[in-house]
Write an enzyme that holds these catalytic residues in place. Structure first.
Site, short mmCIF file in Angstrom:
data_model
loop_
_atom_site.label_atom_id
_atom_site.label_comp_id
_atom_site.label_asym_id
_atom_site.label_seq_id
_atom_site.Cartn_x
_atom_site.Cartn_y
_atom_site.Cartn_z
N TYR A 1 37.92 46.37 33.54
CA TYR A 1 38.90 45.09 33.41
C TYR A 1 40.03 45.41 33.14
CZ TYR A 1 39.49 40.10 31.69
OH TYR A 1 39.98 39.12 31.66
N ASP B 1 33.86 33.93 48.73
CA ASP B 1 33.74 35.22 47.57
C ASP B 1 34.94 36.05 47.84
OD1 ASP B 1 33.16 37.98 46.77
OD2 ASP B 1 31.31 37.96 47.67
N VAL B 2 35.82 36.25 46.70
CA VAL B 2 37.16 36.81 46.79
C VAL B 2 37.20 38.34 47.18
CG1 VAL B 2 38.10 35.03 45.54
CG2 VAL B 2 37.36 36.99 44.33
N LYS C 1 43.28 44.24 35.56
CA LYS C 1 44.19 43.31 35.34
C LYS C 1 45.66 43.83 35.03
CE LYS C 1 41.40 39.59 35.17
NZ LYS C 1 41.75 38.42 35.83
P1 NAP Z 1 34.55 31.87 34.03
O1 NAP Z 1 34.35 30.88 33.19
O2 NAP Z 1 33.51 33.17 34.24
O3 NAP Z 1 34.77 31.38 35.67
C1 NAP Z 1 34.89 32.28 36.75
C2 NAP Z 1 34.72 31.54 37.81
O4 NAP Z 1 35.17 32.48 38.90
C3 NAP Z 1 33.13 31.01 38.08
O5 NAP Z 1 33.28 29.90 38.74
C4 NAP Z 1 32.64 32.31 39.15
O6 NAP Z 1 31.74 31.83 39.94
C5 NAP Z 1 33.85 32.63 39.73
N1 NAP Z 1 33.66 33.87 40.45
C6 NAP Z 1 33.31 35.02 40.32
N2 NAP Z 1 33.20 35.91 40.74
C7 NAP Z 1 33.89 35.36 42.11
C8 NAP Z 1 33.91 36.03 43.41
N3 NAP Z 1 33.60 36.98 43.71
N4 NAP Z 1 34.45 34.96 44.52
C9 NAP Z 1 34.81 33.43 44.06
N5 NAP Z 1 34.50 33.26 42.92
C10 NAP Z 1 34.13 34.13 41.83
O7 NAP Z 1 35.89 32.92 33.98
P2 NAP Z 1 37.12 32.05 33.13
O8 NAP Z 1 36.95 32.73 31.67
O9 NAP Z 1 37.39 30.83 33.61
O10 NAP Z 1 38.42 33.33 33.58
C11 NAP Z 1 39.22 32.98 34.73
C12 NAP Z 1 40.24 34.14 34.97
O11 NAP Z 1 40.73 34.44 33.62
C13 NAP Z 1 39.45 35.43 35.12
O12 NAP Z 1 40.39 36.20 35.99
C14 NAP Z 1 39.44 36.05 33.79
O13 NAP Z 1 39.27 37.52 33.96
C15 NAP Z 1 40.80 35.73 33.61
N6 NAP Z 1 40.83 35.62 31.85
C16 NAP Z 1 39.85 35.03 30.92
C17 NAP Z 1 39.95 34.84 29.74
C18 NAP Z 1 39.23 34.40 28.68
O14 NAP Z 1 39.05 34.69 27.56
N7 NAP Z 1 38.32 33.36 29.27
C19 NAP Z 1 41.06 36.01 29.14
C20 NAP Z 1 42.07 36.63 29.69
C21 NAP Z 1 41.84 36.19 31.20
P3 NAP Z 1 30.18 31.86 39.53
O15 NAP Z 1 30.02 31.07 38.18
O16 NAP Z 1 29.52 31.48 40.56
O17 NAP Z 1 29.94 33.30 39.08
#
Ligand code: NAP
Length: 271
Positions: A178, A63-64, A182
């Site tokens: 958010y 858990d980060v 970020k």
């Molecule tokens: P995602 O599909 O929701 O995946 C996030 C992962 O992080 C999940 O496996 C989740 O685990 C894990 N996680 C959540 N809280 C955590 C914690 N406290 N400790 C450890 N792991 C944790 O998200 P994503 O879209 O891949 O996004 C990844 C990153 O890119 C994030 O920082 C997000 O803000 C950034 N980002 C995403 C987008 C987009 O459009 N997708 C755009 C810009 C930036 P669980 O499944 O167990 O919750």
């Protein structure tokens, strides 16, 4: 296995799915030994199982938002690989209980009928709703950077640190916690790039735009459609496209790049 990251040890947070899984698997394909950290151990294990040579890698629950959990996972990765060279702070969330997002979505729905309805989130956001997102997105990046650099400093090795920010940091499109978290990540990267340069540790951010991952689930379809229409390249990113930016920053090809924000958003916003 050979590749540009051969012999390197890497940790990636939030590696159980989405962008984090793509990053972990890309770093592994490039030759690194990768610790895939996630809240959900089974998801992290599935990420490792999806690599070409799973026994070279490690799946850990972490858990980060909990500094002790991050320290334990980083120590386990260092122990397993004998060194750490790359850390990617990817784990992130977009909302948390009590952050006013339910009220905001309800107002959005009412606004479809009456354009005068204000779409508020801030006034409905409780302290814990705010902290819930900042704790994961910003505290989590800080904890991973700190623990990794403690190990690198003790070992006397250089390396590459990457934090996943977001186009929202600059555009302001998104929720208050958010966007603030970020943007905070970018400030952290810029400061660390200066502090850690004498150690040969490079620190950069990747700022994706909308990317097709599970984090997008729950966002109303008409938002997704209009958002894609506003992206010059006409679609969301694929996780692998974001992972390619991280892989480059992690590699020696980026040896003179530090303190930068690499934007992967299809041209939707210029930093
Ligand atoms: P995602 O599909 O929701 O995946 C996030 C992962 O992080 C999940 O496996 C989740 O685990 C894990 N996680 C959540 N809280 C955590 C914690 N406290 N400790 C450890 N792991 C944790 O998200 P994503 O879209 O891949 O996004 C990844 C990153 O890119 C994030 O920082 C997000 O803000 C950034 N980002 C995403 C987008 C987009 O459009 N997708 C755009 C810009 C930036 P669980 O499944 O167990 O919750």
């Amino acid at each position: 296995m050979s590749g540009p990251l051969e012999g390197r040890g890497a940790v990636v947070t939030g590696a159980g799915r989405g962008i984090g899984r793509a990053i972990a698997q890309r770093l592994a394909a490039d030759g690194a030994r990768v610790a895939a950290l996630d809240l959900n151990l089974a998801d992290a294990e599935a990420t490792v199982a999806g690599t070409a040579d799973p026994q070279r890698h490690l799946a850990l629950d972490c858990d980060v938002s909990d500094s002790a959990s991050v320290a334990a996972a980083v120590a386990a990765a260092r122990h397993a690989f004998g060194r750490l060279d790359i850390a990617v702070a990817n784990a992130g969330i977009g909302k948390a209980p009590g952050d006013g997002s339910e009220e905001m979505y309800a107002a959005m729905a009412r606004r479809a009928e009456d354009p005068a309805v204000p779409v508020d989130q801030l006034i409905h956001m409780g302290d814990e709703g705010w902290r819930g997102v900042v704790r994961v997105n910003l505290d989590g990046a800080f904890f991973l950077m700190r623990e990794t650099v403690r190990v690198m400093a003790a070992d006397g090795n250089a390396g590459s640190l990457v934090c996943i920010s977001s186009t929202s940091a600059q555009s302001g499109e998104g929720s208050p916690h958010y966007c603030a978290s970020k943007a905070g990540v970018i400030g952290l990267v810029r400061q660390l790039s200066r502090e850690l340069a004498p150690r040969g540790i490079r620190v950069n951010a990747v700022a994706p735009g909308p990317t097709d991952t599970p984090i997008m689930q729950g966002i109303p379809d008409d938002w997704i459609t209009s958002m894609e229409a506003s992206i010059p390249l006409g679609r969301m990113a694929r996780p692998e496209e974001v992972a390619a930016s991280v892989a480059w920053l992690a590699s020696d090809e980026a040896s003179f790049t530090t303190g930068s924000v690499l934007v992967a958003n299809g041209g939707s916003y210029f930093f």
